[in-house]
Design a protein around this motif. Structure first.
Motif, PDB file in Angstrom:
ATOM      1  N   ILE A  55     108.784  44.832   9.809  1.00  0.00           N
ATOM      2  CA  ILE A  55     107.649  45.760   9.711  1.00  0.00           C
ATOM      3  C   ILE A  55     107.425  46.448  11.055  1.00  0.00           C
ATOM      4  CG2 ILE A  55     105.150  45.898   9.370  1.00  0.00           C
ATOM      5  CD1 ILE A  55     105.378  43.627   7.380  1.00  0.00           C
ATOM      6  N   TYR A  56     107.502  45.664  12.132  1.00  0.00           N
ATOM      7  CA  TYR A  56     107.347  46.228  13.484  1.00  0.00           C
ATOM      8  C   TYR A  56     108.410  47.299  13.735  1.00  0.00           C
ATOM      9  CZ  TYR A  56     107.831  46.547  18.555  1.00  0.00           C
ATOM     10  OH  TYR A  56     107.947  47.015  19.835  1.00  0.00           O
ATOM     11  N   ILE A  57     109.661  46.995  13.415  1.00  0.00           N
ATOM     12  CA  ILE A  57     110.758  47.937  13.647  1.00  0.00           C
ATOM     13  C   ILE A  57     110.525  49.243  12.895  1.00  0.00           C
ATOM     14  CG2 ILE A  57     113.210  48.353  13.188  1.00  0.00           C
ATOM     15  CD1 ILE A  57     113.648  45.340  13.780  1.00  0.00           C
ATOM     16  N   PHE A  58     110.141  49.141  11.626  1.00  0.00           N
ATOM     17  CA  PHE A  58     109.913  50.350  10.821  1.00  0.00           C
ATOM     18  C   PHE A  58     108.736  51.163  11.358  1.00  0.00           C
ATOM     19  CE2 PHE A  58     112.156  48.014   7.241  1.00  0.00           C
ATOM     20  CZ  PHE A  58     113.289  48.814   7.312  1.00  0.00           C
ATOM     21  N   ARG A  59     107.703  50.471  11.840  1.00  0.00           N
ATOM     22  CA  ARG A  59     106.543  51.189  12.386  1.00  0.00           C
ATOM     23  C   ARG A  59     106.896  51.937  13.663  1.00  0.00           C
ATOM     24  NH1 ARG A  59     101.833  46.564  11.415  1.00  0.00           N
ATOM     25  NH2 ARG A  59     101.475  47.040   9.196  1.00  0.00           N
ATOM     26  N   ILE A  60     107.700  51.303  14.525  1.00  0.00           N
ATOM     27  CA  ILE A  60     108.110  51.970  15.753  1.00  0.00           C
ATOM     28  C   ILE A  60     108.994  53.175  15.441  1.00  0.00           C
ATOM     29  CG2 ILE A  60     109.438  51.716  17.892  1.00  0.00           C
ATOM     30  CD1 ILE A  60     106.743  50.353  18.010  1.00  0.00           C
ATOM     31  N   ILE A  61     109.910  53.022  14.489  1.00  0.00           N
ATOM     32  CA  ILE A  61     110.769  54.143  14.089  1.00  0.00           C
ATOM     33  C   ILE A  61     109.922  55.274  13.505  1.00  0.00           C
ATOM     34  CG2 ILE A  61     112.569  54.877  12.470  1.00  0.00           C
ATOM     35  CD1 ILE A  61     113.809  52.075  12.800  1.00  0.00           C
ATOM     36  N   TYR A  62     108.949  54.927  12.676  1.00  0.00           N
ATOM     37  CA  TYR A  62     108.042  55.939  12.108  1.00  0.00           C
ATOM     38  C   TYR A  62     107.343  56.717  13.221  1.00  0.00           C
ATOM     39  CZ  TYR A  62     103.796  57.887  10.061  1.00  0.00           C
ATOM     40  OH  TYR A  62     102.773  58.737   9.705  1.00  0.00           O
ATOM     41  N   ARG A  64     108.318  57.128  16.266  1.00  0.00           N
ATOM     42  CA  ARG A  64     109.283  57.964  17.016  1.00  0.00           C
ATOM     43  C   ARG A  64     109.587  59.255  16.273  1.00  0.00           C
ATOM     44  NH1 ARG A  64     111.837  60.965  19.660  1.00  0.00           N
ATOM     45  NH2 ARG A  64     113.704  60.557  20.924  1.00  0.00           N
ATOM     46  N   ILE A  65     109.727  59.169  14.944  1.00  0.00           N
ATOM     47  CA  ILE A  65     110.154  60.338  14.164  1.00  0.00           C
ATOM     48  C   ILE A  65     108.976  61.202  13.703  1.00  0.00           C
ATOM     49  CG2 ILE A  65     111.332  61.069  12.037  1.00  0.00           C
ATOM     50  CD1 ILE A  65     113.026  58.514  12.258  1.00  0.00           C
ATOM     51  N   ILE A  66     107.895  60.555  13.246  1.00  0.00           N
ATOM     52  CA  ILE A  66     106.779  61.291  12.628  1.00  0.00           C
ATOM     53  C   ILE A  66     105.618  61.499  13.596  1.00  0.00           C
ATOM     54  CG2 ILE A  66     105.165  61.338  10.689  1.00  0.00           C
ATOM     55  CD1 ILE A  66     108.129  61.528   9.891  1.00  0.00           C
ATOM     56  N   PHE A  67     105.135  60.422  14.215  1.00  0.00           N
ATOM     57  CA  PHE A  67     103.975  60.525  15.106  1.00  0.00           C
ATOM     58  C   PHE A  67     104.318  61.273  16.395  1.00  0.00           C
ATOM     59  CE2 PHE A  67     101.038  58.448  18.280  1.00  0.00           C
ATOM     60  CZ  PHE A  67      99.868  59.037  17.808  1.00  0.00           C
ATOM     61  N   LYS A  68     105.499  61.045  16.947  1.00  0.00           N
ATOM     62  CA  LYS A  68     105.999  61.719  18.144  1.00  0.00           C
ATOM     63  C   LYS A  68     104.986  61.684  19.293  1.00  0.00           C
ATOM     64  CE  LYS A  68     109.038  64.835  15.550  1.00  0.00           C
ATOM     65  NZ  LYS A  68     109.369  66.251  15.219  1.00  0.00           N
ATOM     66  N   PRO A  69     104.757  60.522  19.859  1.00  0.00           N
ATOM     67  CA  PRO A  69     103.741  60.389  20.906  1.00  0.00           C
ATOM     68  C   PRO A  69     104.140  61.097  22.199  1.00  0.00           C
ATOM     69  CG  PRO A  69     105.009  58.371  20.744  1.00  0.00           C
ATOM     70  CD  PRO A  69     105.442  59.236  19.590  1.00  0.00           C
ATOM     71  N   ASP A  70     103.133  61.563  22.904  1.00  0.00           N
ATOM     72  CA  ASP A  70     103.353  62.140  24.237  1.00  0.00           C
ATOM     73  C   ASP A  70     103.409  61.050  25.298  1.00  0.00           C
ATOM     74  OD1 ASP A  70     103.036  64.992  23.412  1.00  0.00           O
ATOM     75  OD2 ASP A  70     101.033  64.268  22.871  1.00  0.00           O
ATOM     76  N   ALA A  71     102.850  59.894  24.963  1.00  0.00           N
ATOM     77  CA  ALA A  71     102.822  58.781  25.914  1.00  0.00           C
ATOM     78  C   ALA A  71     102.811  57.461  25.157  1.00  0.00           C
ATOM     79  CB  ALA A  71     101.595  58.878  26.821  1.00  0.00           C
ATOM     80  N   ILE A  72     103.227  56.406  25.840  1.00  0.00           N
ATOM     81  CA  ILE A  72     103.255  55.056  25.266  1.00  0.00           C
ATOM     82  C   ILE A  72     102.605  54.100  26.247  1.00  0.00           C
ATOM     83  CG2 ILE A  72     104.724  53.145  24.486  1.00  0.00           C
ATOM     84  CD1 ILE A  72     106.849  55.291  23.789  1.00  0.00           C
TER      85      ILE A  72
END
Length: 370
Positions: A55-62, A64-72
């Protein structure tokens, strides 16, 4: 600005999860924030071990692709499994323009790195170069990290804090001076051997033999360490104190209840040798409420407590030194008053929650005044 936060929110309540929670709320007040929970990695059983990390892996991938953060903003782990989680995050965003901040709460990151197998250590350090800023809790921690080329010039200090509950609702310290009233002692932390709780219990029993009028309040939930698991630690505490009139086990206390407890206690004890001990929130909270601090000469604790200035530094596992420090306060009420007043003023000046919040926000702005 969109910020991806990666860390563990309460429960369970500990210093790291509490600080991360405040940081997330602070960032959410100004930026668009999406949080990915890492507490799932503490799960047990076959389903938790294999399914929850997915679940963690899929959320991080989501993200990266959809949310596209400016910062982490993430809180790094100091375990092998947790480091794999962190490295996955950093690898996935390696080609991203996102500004990455790593908040290091524990004291044992360098020990963890040094104990890694050589091939994994090299991979770890290479991937960690992707981090733009590392946040630590004290200047001594910064100096330690600066010895590594991967961290040098990227590390800054943001002090830990006390929750602003006393400032908001005007909780005051209510410390009746001992003699004839009892000297109120408090241990408020995770219940485990290496936090020193059993040394504190022994010290209380020695004080009873010396006819010192006192009450010891023990507050906290069991946590695992290398000596006992959480359940065993709690059971041992209960077993040791069941015949003692001077010792009270309060279980977990939080919020207003916690500050009211600290407000009536004279001495806060944390003679810790816990592996990842750094700058405990509980010591800062006790300082804010005017407690004299007794802690150990271990890792970064002496950078927070100066002997005979705002408390006492004792050697680890040395019950006699704990007793001597308590007796020194018990026999010198004027010294207690001096240290108590110093701690309240020092904590309010240096460790306010508002200052912590503002510094977290500044990490992602053009303000370089941290």
């Amino acid at each position: 600005m969109k910020i991806l936060t990666v860390g563990s929110l309460p429960p369970p309540i500990d210093g790291q999860s509490l600080a991360f929670n405040i940081a997330v709320k602070s960032l959410s007040s100004k930026y668009i924030v999406k949080n990915v929970e890492t507490n799932i990695f503490r799960g047990k059983g076959v389903i938790s071990i294999f399914f929850l990390p997915l679940i963690y892996i899929f959320r991080i991938i989501y993200c990266r692709i959809i949310f596209k953060p400016d910062a982490i903003y993430f809180v790094c782990s100091r375990t092998v499994l947790g480091s794999l989680r962190d490295l996955f995050l950093l690898l996935l965003f390696r080609a991203s323009p996102a500004f990455i901040v790593n908040h290091i709460h524990g004291s044992n990151l360098i020990e963890f790195i040094e104990n890694l197998p050589l091939f994994y250590k090299k991979i770890f350090l290479i991937i960690y170069t992707r981090i733009n800023k590392n946040v630590v809790l004290s200047s001594l921690m910064k100096n330690q990290l600066d010895d590594y080329e991967q961290f040098k010039g990227k590390t800054l200090v943001i002090n830990n804090f006390y929750e602003d509950i006393p400032d908001k609702i005007k909780i005051k310290d209510n410390k009746n001076l001992f003699n004839p009233f009892p000297l109120n002692l408090v241990y408020l932390s995770g219940i485990c051997s290496s936090k020193g709780v059993f040394d504190v219990i022994k010290a209380s029993k020695y004080l009873s033999i010396k006819n010192v009028n006192h009450t010891l309040h023990i507050a906290g939930k069991g946590i695992d360490d290398e000596f006992l698991n959480a359940k065993e630690a709690e059971s041992k505490v209960i077993s040791l104190i069941q015949k003692s009139k001077e010792i009270k086990y309060l279980n977990l206390v939080t919020g207003v209840e916690k500050y009211n407890l600290l407000g009536k206690c004279h001495v806060f004890l944390l003679p810790s040798y816990y592996n990842s001990e750094a700058i405990p929130l509980s010591i800062i909270e006790a300082m804010r409420m005017g407690c004299v601090i007794i802690t150990s000469n271990y890792k970064f604790l002496p950078s927070l407590v100066k002997h005979n200035v705002n408390g006492y530094i004792v050697q680890i596992k040395n019950v006699d030194e704990i007793v001597e420090a308590i007796l020194d306060i018990y026999n010198n009420p004027s010294k207690f008053k001096r240290i108590s007043n110093f701690n309240k003023n020092y904590a309010m000046k240096n460790y306010s929650e508002e200052s912590f919040k503002q510094n977290i926000i500044k990490l992602f702005s053009n303000d370089n005044s941290i």
